[in-house]
Design a protein around this motif. Structure first.
Motif, short mmCIF file in Angstrom:
data_model
loop_
_atom_site.label_atom_id
_atom_site.label_comp_id
_atom_site.label_asym_id
_atom_site.label_seq_id
_atom_site.Cartn_x
_atom_site.Cartn_y
_atom_site.Cartn_z
N THR A 91 1.12 -1.04 0.02
CA THR A 91 0.07 -0.03 0.13
C THR A 91 0.99 1.40 -0.02
O THR A 91 1.85 1.46 0.87
N ALA A 92 0.71 2.00 -0.96
CA ALA A 92 1.56 3.29 -0.98
C ALA A 92 1.00 4.08 -2.32
O ALA A 92 0.00 3.51 -3.15
N VAL A 93 1.73 5.37 -2.49
CA VAL A 93 1.25 6.18 -3.58
C VAL A 93 2.51 5.54 -4.69
O VAL A 93 3.61 5.86 -4.36
N TYR A 94 2.03 5.25 -5.71
CA TYR A 94 3.02 4.82 -6.77
C TYR A 94 3.42 5.99 -7.74
O TYR A 94 2.44 6.40 -8.31
N TYR A 95 4.73 6.28 -7.80
CA TYR A 95 5.14 7.32 -8.92
C TYR A 95 5.86 6.66 -10.10
O TYR A 95 6.76 5.77 -9.91
N CYS A 96 5.46 7.17 -11.31
CA CYS A 96 6.34 6.88 -12.38
C CYS A 96 7.27 7.95 -12.59
O CYS A 96 7.13 9.00 -12.20
N ALA A 97 8.58 7.66 -13.24
CA ALA A 97 9.66 8.55 -13.33
C ALA A 97 10.44 8.06 -14.53
O ALA A 97 10.54 7.10 -14.96
N ALA A 98 11.21 9.33 -14.88
CA ALA A 98 12.02 9.05 -16.14
C ALA A 98 13.37 9.66 -15.90
O ALA A 98 13.38 10.77 -15.51
N ASN A 99 14.39 9.06 -16.61
CA ASN A 99 15.48 9.89 -16.64
C ASN A 99 16.34 9.55 -18.04
O ASN A 99 16.19 8.43 -18.55
N SER A 100 17.12 10.42 -18.46
CA SER A 100 18.05 10.02 -19.80
C SER A 100 19.37 9.91 -19.50
O SER A 100 20.20 10.01 -20.44
N ARG A 101 19.76 9.48 -18.32
CA ARG A 101 21.27 8.93 -18.08
C ARG A 101 21.46 7.68 -17.99
O ARG A 101 22.49 7.17 -18.12
N GLY A 102 20.35 6.77 -18.26
CA GLY A 102 20.58 5.45 -18.19
C GLY A 102 20.65 4.74 -16.86
O GLY A 102 21.02 3.71 -16.95
N LEU A 103 20.30 5.74 -15.99
CA LEU A 103 20.28 4.94 -14.56
C LEU A 103 19.25 4.22 -14.17
O LEU A 103 18.14 4.74 -14.59
N LEU A 104 19.29 3.21 -13.31
CA LEU A 104 18.13 2.54 -12.88
C LEU A 104 17.44 2.95 -11.76
O LEU A 104 16.30 2.90 -11.45
N HIS A 105 18.27 3.23 -10.57
CA HIS A 105 17.78 3.57 -9.34
C HIS A 105 17.83 4.79 -8.81
O HIS A 105 17.20 5.09 -7.81
N ILE A 106 18.63 5.80 -9.23
CA ILE A 106 18.58 7.11 -8.95
C ILE A 106 18.68 8.18 -10.21
O ILE A 106 18.89 7.56 -11.21
N GLY A 107 18.67 9.51 -10.01
CA GLY A 107 18.81 10.38 -11.07
C GLY A 107 17.76 10.58 -11.82
O GLY A 107 17.67 11.11 -13.05
N TYR A 108 16.55 10.45 -11.32
CA TYR A 108 15.46 10.71 -12.24
C TYR A 108 14.78 12.30 -11.96
O TYR A 108 14.90 12.67 -11.33
N ASP A 109 14.42 12.68 -13.48
CA ASP A 109 14.51 14.17 -13.48
C ASP A 109 12.89 14.36 -13.72
O ASP A 109 12.46 15.43 -13.32
N TYR A 110 12.08 13.51 -14.14
CA TYR A 110 10.87 13.65 -14.40
C TYR A 110 9.72 12.87 -13.68
O TYR A 110 10.22 11.49 -13.35
N TRP A 111 8.87 13.33 -12.95
CA TRP A 111 7.86 12.53 -11.98
C TRP A 111 6.30 12.84 -12.72
O TRP A 111 5.91 13.97 -13.01
N GLY A 112 5.60 11.63 -12.27
CA GLY A 112 4.33 11.77 -12.58
C GLY A 112 3.52 12.24 -11.27
O GLY A 112 4.26 12.56 -10.33
N GLN A 113 2.31 12.22 -11.35
CA GLN A 113 1.57 12.90 -10.21
C GLN A 113 1.10 11.71 -8.99
O GLN A 113 0.85 12.08 -7.90
N GLY A 114 1.35 10.58 -9.52
CA GLY A 114 1.23 9.43 -8.67
C GLY A 114 -0.20 8.87 -8.66
O GLY A 114 -1.11 9.53 -8.96
N THR A 115 -0.12 7.56 -8.32
CA THR A 115 -1.18 6.73 -8.39
C THR A 115 -1.53 6.00 -6.84
O THR A 115 -0.52 5.34 -6.74
N GLN A 116 -2.74 6.07 -6.23
CA GLN A 116 -2.89 5.17 -4.98
C GLN A 116 -3.23 3.84 -5.06
O GLN A 116 -4.00 3.56 -5.99
N VAL A 117 -2.47 2.98 -4.60
CA VAL A 117 -2.67 1.63 -4.65
C VAL A 117 -2.90 0.98 -2.82
O VAL A 117 -2.00 1.64 -2.11
N THR A 118 -4.18 0.69 -2.83
CA THR A 118 -4.17 0.22 -1.19
C THR A 118 -4.52 -1.34 -1.30
O THR A 118 -5.51 -1.79 -2.13
N VAL A 119 -3.92 -2.12 -0.73
CA VAL A 119 -4.33 -3.53 -0.32
C VAL A 119 -4.71 -3.75 0.98
O VAL A 119 -4.16 -3.50 2.07
#
Length: 121
Positions: A91-119
């Motif tokens: 359960t959390a708010v899930y965010y999508c993100a994007a980066n142009s550096r090829g990094l997988l875990h850090i360095g994200y420049d762009y973020w969505g507004q989030g979507t709530q998931v409740t279990v």
């Protein structure tokens, strides 16, 4: 201007499934790595999964390995997070993100507004 729009969140019982979508626009996505992060109440945002846009390499947090799958549809500029066997701790708010550096875990420049998931248990 890069825009990321998430959808697909909702309320599900433990053991159930959801698929999140992230529609991307405004950029050259052949160069972007896409990721999913989540933030539960009172906790810091954490990495969930990521995929390189062109190469298809993926990475997952240990807590979701074997249950979540990230994949993308290049023709639709959309990234998905298939979540199976959901647990209350997902359960959390899930965010999508994007980066142009090829990094997988850090360095994200762009973020969505989030979507709530409740279990529910």
């Amino acid at each position: 201007q890069v825009q990321l729009v998430e959808s697909g969140g909702g309320l599900v019982q433990a053991g159930g499934s959801l698929r999140l979508s992230c529609a991307a626009s405004g950029g050259t996505f052949s160069r972007y790595t896409m990721g999913w992060f989540r933030q539960a109440p009172g906790k810091e945002r954490e990495f969930v999964a990521a995929i390189t846009w062109s190469g298809g390499a993926t990475s997952y947090a240990d807590s979701v390995k074997g249950r979540f799958t990230i994949y993308r549809d290049k023709s639709k500029n959309t990234v998905y997070l298939q979540m199976n066997n959901l647990k209350p701790e997902d359960t959390a708010v899930y965010y999508c993100a994007a980066n142009s550096r090829g990094l997988l875990h850090i360095g994200y420049d762009y973020w969505g507004q989030g979507t709530q998931v409740t279990v529910s248990s």
